[in-house]
Enzyme design. Structure first.
Site, mmCIF file in Angstrom:
data_model
loop_
_atom_site.group_PDB
_atom_site.id
_atom_site.type_symbol
_atom_site.label_atom_id
_atom_site.label_comp_id
_atom_site.label_asym_id
_atom_site.label_seq_id
_atom_site.Cartn_x
_atom_site.Cartn_y
_atom_site.Cartn_z
ATOM 1 N N LEU A 48 -8.028 -5.795 -5.063
ATOM 2 C CA LEU A 48 -8.036 -4.667 -5.990
ATOM 3 C C LEU A 48 -7.685 -3.430 -5.174
ATOM 4 C CD1 LEU A 48 -8.640 -4.429 -9.017
ATOM 5 C CD2 LEU A 48 -10.986 -3.821 -8.440
ATOM 6 N N ASP A 49 -6.622 -2.715 -5.580
ATOM 7 C CA ASP A 49 -6.153 -1.552 -4.822
ATOM 8 C C ASP A 49 -7.252 -0.500 -4.672
ATOM 9 O OD1 ASP A 49 -3.644 -2.691 -4.658
ATOM 10 O OD2 ASP A 49 -2.845 -1.596 -6.384
ATOM 11 N N PRO A 50 -7.217 0.292 -3.589
ATOM 12 C CA PRO A 50 -8.216 1.359 -3.412
ATOM 13 C C PRO A 50 -8.280 2.335 -4.582
ATOM 14 C CG PRO A 50 -7.035 1.003 -1.364
ATOM 15 C CD PRO A 50 -6.341 0.164 -2.405
ATOM 16 N N ALA A 52 -7.892 1.618 -7.625
ATOM 17 C CA ALA A 52 -8.418 0.926 -8.802
ATOM 18 C C ALA A 52 -9.924 0.748 -8.673
ATOM 19 C CB ALA A 52 -7.744 -0.430 -8.962
#
Length: 322
Positions: A48-50, A52
């Site tokens: 999960l991207d930072p 997000a």
């Protein structure tokens, strides 16, 4: 011969369904959870991207053996697309690369959604973890290279408009493994002739887990055991480990929950002992399955093994500590 190093940490197992905050990377989150639980081993089921937030399933101990089943599960995201700009990263992090004064109306957006449901071909973002000639695409992109990333097949179960306000639209998508929500924003913006990028992104579900399983970091930090204070003579009180970690361990979901997608076979304690040694067992009983490419065996409700069933014989492929 040197001695094999002793493993550091507790042999704790289970799934922690973290509500990851914005600004924290997935690797950082795993390290934090591993430290709080003082676990021997930890890993996550899907980056999960930072930028997000939301569901990051983290496996501890024996649960790491079930990570592939969670990675393959359907996911639900709620995301906001900001119209009028395309960015190098397809989200807020990168600089603007294209812009437009055009803004879409909701009816036009809705008319394009069928194109993005079902099995579709999708090109991942330039800033993605896709490997190109052995290197991550995001590493090449950071060096200023534009790489040719081939489109690949992904499956989108549904894509709904939740709210529309001119400059921004909130969507909810249910999708399969490998889908990039950032690519959805980019491609929709291009189709609508107005460009777009992700302004907010939250993952709300990763099958088989649901929002009811969410745990926030502050609750974990409050439940984590504190260092015992020494008395005046420097002695520290003895507290059994199980008691010290009882509060934080209560947040864990059982390892076997990740395998709800597989046929379940209940076995006796004796059969479980044989399976854990890697031996096959005969499944007895009128309702015992005869054939299955993949199934899991449990004893007293606890996961014992994953294996295949052939002609009524359970053959373990991966076993779990009792």
């Amino acid at each position: 011969m040197g001695r094999r190093g002793k493993k550091k940490g507790r042999p704790v197992s289970g799934w922690l369904i973290l509500d990851k905050p914005v600004g924290m990377g997935s690797t950082e989150a795993v390290a934090k959870i591993k430290w709080l639980f003082q676990a021997e081993k930890a890993g996550h089921a899907g980056t999960l991207d930072p930028l997000a937030s939301g569901m990051l399933p983290i496996a501890l101990g024996e649960a790491t053996k079930t990570v592939p089943y969670v990675q393959d599960g359907a996911k639900v995201y709620r995301f906001t697309v900001a119209w009028g700009e395309e960015r190098s990263t397809d989200d807020l992090e990168g600089p603007v690369t294209k812009s437009s004064d055009t803004r879409p109306v909701q009816a036009d957006i809705a008319a394009h959604l069928p194109k993005y449901t079902g099995v579709i071909m999708q090109t991942p973002p330039q800033f993605s973890a896709i490997k190109i000639a052995g290197e991550r695409a995001y590493d090449l992109a950071r060096e200023g290279e534009t790489v040719d990333i081939p489109a690949r097949e992904v499956e989108i179960g549904r894509l709904d408009i939740i709210e529309h306000s001119g400059d921004r639209t909130v969507f909810e998508v249910q999708c399969g493994k490998g889908t990039y929500v950032r690519s959805l924003a980019r491609d929709l913006g291009r189709d609508l002739g107005c460009y777009g990028h992700i302004a907010e992104l939250r993952r709300t579900e990763v099958d088989p887990f649901t929002p009811e399983d969410f745990v926030v970091l502050t609750d974990l930090e409050a439940a984590a055991p504190k260092r015992e204070e020494a008395d005046a003579e420097g002695a520290r009180p003895f507290v059994p480990q199980a008691e010290r970690f009882a509060a934080i361990d209560a947040f864990l979901v059982d390892t076997g929950a990740a395998l709800d997608c597989l046929p379940q076979v209940a076995v006796t304690d004796d059969a479980a002992a044989k399976l854990r040694l890697g031996n096959s067992i005969i499944l007895r009983g009128r309702d015992a399955p005869v054939q299955a490419d993949e199934a899991c065996a449990t004893a007293r409700g606890r996961l014992v093994a994953i294996g295949e069933i052939e002609a009524g014989l359970f053959k373990p492929k991966r076993v779990f500590a009792g």
